[in-house]
Design a protein around this motif. Structure first.
Motif, PDB file in Angstrom:
ATOM      1  N   SER A 114     -42.189  43.787 -54.506  1.00  0.00           N
ATOM      2  CA  SER A 114     -42.136  45.109 -55.115  1.00  0.00           C
ATOM      3  C   SER A 114     -40.891  45.890 -54.712  1.00  0.00           C
ATOM      4  O   SER A 114     -40.672  46.178 -53.540  1.00  0.00           O
ATOM      5  N   GLY A 115     -40.073  46.208 -55.716  1.00  0.00           N
ATOM      6  CA  GLY A 115     -38.898  47.025 -55.460  1.00  0.00           C
ATOM      7  C   GLY A 115     -37.792  46.353 -54.690  1.00  0.00           C
ATOM      8  O   GLY A 115     -36.847  47.006 -54.262  1.00  0.00           O
ATOM      9  N   ARG A 116     -37.886  45.065 -54.518  1.00  0.00           N
ATOM     10  CA  ARG A 116     -36.898  44.363 -53.701  1.00  0.00           C
ATOM     11  C   ARG A 116     -36.029  43.447 -54.564  1.00  0.00           C
ATOM     12  O   ARG A 116     -36.063  43.495 -55.779  1.00  0.00           O
ATOM     13  N   GLY A 117     -35.230  42.624 -53.907  1.00  0.00           N
ATOM     14  CA  GLY A 117     -34.318  41.727 -54.604  1.00  0.00           C
ATOM     15  C   GLY A 117     -35.002  40.502 -55.169  1.00  0.00           C
ATOM     16  O   GLY A 117     -36.196  40.278 -54.990  1.00  0.00           O
ATOM     17  N   LEU A 118     -34.216  39.720 -55.889  1.00  0.00           N
ATOM     18  CA  LEU A 118     -34.710  38.501 -56.533  1.00  0.00           C
ATOM     19  C   LEU A 118     -34.419  37.308 -55.628  1.00  0.00           C
ATOM     20  O   LEU A 118     -33.271  37.049 -55.277  1.00  0.00           O
ATOM     21  N   VAL A 119     -35.458  36.584 -55.303  1.00  0.00           N
ATOM     22  CA  VAL A 119     -35.310  35.402 -54.450  1.00  0.00           C
ATOM     23  C   VAL A 119     -35.377  34.163 -55.329  1.00  0.00           C
ATOM     24  O   VAL A 119     -36.343  33.978 -56.085  1.00  0.00           O
ATOM     25  N   HIS A 120     -34.347  33.342 -55.240  1.00  0.00           N
ATOM     26  CA  HIS A 120     -34.306  32.128 -56.054  1.00  0.00           C
ATOM     27  C   HIS A 120     -35.310  31.118 -55.522  1.00  0.00           C
ATOM     28  O   HIS A 120     -35.359  30.843 -54.328  1.00  0.00           O
ATOM     29  N   LEU A 121     -36.112  30.552 -56.428  1.00  0.00           N
ATOM     30  CA  LEU A 121     -37.124  29.569 -56.042  1.00  0.00           C
ATOM     31  C   LEU A 121     -36.703  28.160 -56.410  1.00  0.00           C
ATOM     32  O   LEU A 121     -36.578  27.295 -55.557  1.00  0.00           O
ATOM     33  N   ILE A 122     -36.511  27.913 -57.676  1.00  0.00           N
ATOM     34  CA  ILE A 122     -36.189  26.564 -58.156  1.00  0.00           C
ATOM     35  C   ILE A 122     -35.350  26.661 -59.427  1.00  0.00           C
ATOM     36  O   ILE A 122     -35.569  27.543 -60.258  1.00  0.00           O
ATOM     37  N   LEU A 123     -34.415  25.752 -59.566  1.00  0.00           N
ATOM     38  CA  LEU A 123     -33.692  25.541 -60.821  1.00  0.00           C
ATOM     39  C   LEU A 123     -34.093  24.174 -61.354  1.00  0.00           C
ATOM     40  O   LEU A 123     -34.111  23.200 -60.608  1.00  0.00           O
ATOM     41  N   ILE A 124     -34.406  24.120 -62.628  1.00  0.00           N
ATOM     42  CA  ILE A 124     -34.681  22.831 -63.275  1.00  0.00           C
ATOM     43  C   ILE A 124     -33.738  22.701 -64.458  1.00  0.00           C
ATOM     44  O   ILE A 124     -33.559  23.650 -65.240  1.00  0.00           O
ATOM     45  N   ARG A 125     -33.093  21.589 -64.561  1.00  0.00           N
ATOM     46  CA  ARG A 125     -32.132  21.369 -65.630  1.00  0.00           C
ATOM     47  C   ARG A 125     -32.832  20.845 -66.888  1.00  0.00           C
ATOM     48  O   ARG A 125     -33.927  20.292 -66.809  1.00  0.00           O
ATOM     49  N   SER A 126     -32.163  20.948 -67.996  1.00  0.00           N
ATOM     50  CA  SER A 126     -32.793  20.599 -69.271  1.00  0.00           C
ATOM     51  C   SER A 126     -33.152  19.127 -69.365  1.00  0.00           C
ATOM     52  O   SER A 126     -34.034  18.742 -70.129  1.00  0.00           O
ATOM     53  N   ASN A 127     -32.499  18.283 -68.561  1.00  0.00           N
ATOM     54  CA  ASN A 127     -32.810  16.846 -68.608  1.00  0.00           C
ATOM     55  C   ASN A 127     -33.817  16.440 -67.523  1.00  0.00           C
ATOM     56  O   ASN A 127     -34.065  15.256 -67.320  1.00  0.00           O
ATOM     57  N   GLU A 128     -34.372  17.419 -66.841  1.00  0.00           N
ATOM     58  CA  GLU A 128     -35.380  17.152 -65.828  1.00  0.00           C
ATOM     59  C   GLU A 128     -36.757  17.558 -66.340  1.00  0.00           C
ATOM     60  O   GLU A 128     -36.881  18.475 -67.160  1.00  0.00           O
TER      61      GLU A 128
END
Lengths: 114, 111
Positions: free
Chosen positions: B39-53
């Protein structure tokens, strides 16, 4: 672990005033971004920056906005004449150009325009 | 628009249960990224998935991507009260291009 940092954490300004929001991207990152999030709304893209020039900008990023990388570490967003509707959380993000292009975000600057 | 649309808008579960959040989009993508925001804080990156995955794991997180259905899901297993946050999917149309965020799913995990 390296992080994107932003200053100030909170900025209060009067309508019509100029503000500069500062970001220090992760040191080996080459692509930089600004986003904003109006309270209760989704995160919106403003501008991307690479090789000392704007790569892409949104409709929100009008003539009142500008970005600069004044030195090797800082990345700034300037709003020349703030409006009430500019009140939002502004996020800086950066990417290391690599196989996986995760955008890492800073903690944000909350801008309040009175 | 490539905008991600999350479903459900809000999810309330008990600690220990699994939480599944879905994201749908409209056009072709290069990648899809999931973020958490307290709440009200920054964005923490969790996972990136590519289009070929098709699937990717990170700790208690599992992300799937079905490009034929233009949808992705984020599964959090054995949820904890500390997982309470908003979760966003963000669509990357190109490798280094802008991310287009959805409205997010508000997850509440009750102890």
């Amino acid at each position: 672990e390296p992080e994107v940092t932003q200053t100030p954490s909170h900025q209060v300004t009067q309508m019509g005033q100029e503000v500069i929001l500062r970001c220090v991207p992760i040191s080996n990152h080459l692509y930089f971004y600004w986003y904003r999030q109006i309270l209760g709304q989704k995160v919106e893209f403003l501008v991307s920056f690479y090789n000392n020039e704007i790569s892409e900008k949104s409709e929100i990023f009008d003539d009142q906005f500008s970005v600069e990388r004044p030195d090797g570490s800082n990345f700034t967003l300037k709003i020349r004449s703030t409006k009430l509707e500019d009140s939002a959380m502004y996020f800086c993000a950066s990417i290391e150009i690599a196989v996986d292009n995760e955008q890492f975000f800073g903690p944000g600057t909350r801008l309040t325009v009175l | 628009s490539q905008q991600g649309e999350e479903d459900p808008q809000a999810l309330s579960i008990q600690e220990g249960e699994n939480a599944t959040m879905n994201c749908s989009y409209k056009t072709s993508i290069n990648n899809l990224q999931w973020y958490r925001q307290n709440s009200g804080r920054g964005l923490v990156h969790l996972i990136l998935i590519r289009s070929n995955e098709r699937e990717k794991h990170s700790g208690r997180l599992r992300v799937t991507l079905d490009t034929s259905k233009k949808s992705s899901s984020l599964l959090i297993t054995a949820s904890r009260a500390a997982d309470t946050a908003s979760y966003f999917c963000a669509i990357g149309g190109t490798s280094y291009g802008k991310l287009t965020f959805g409205q997010g799913t508000i997850l509440t995990v009750h102890p």
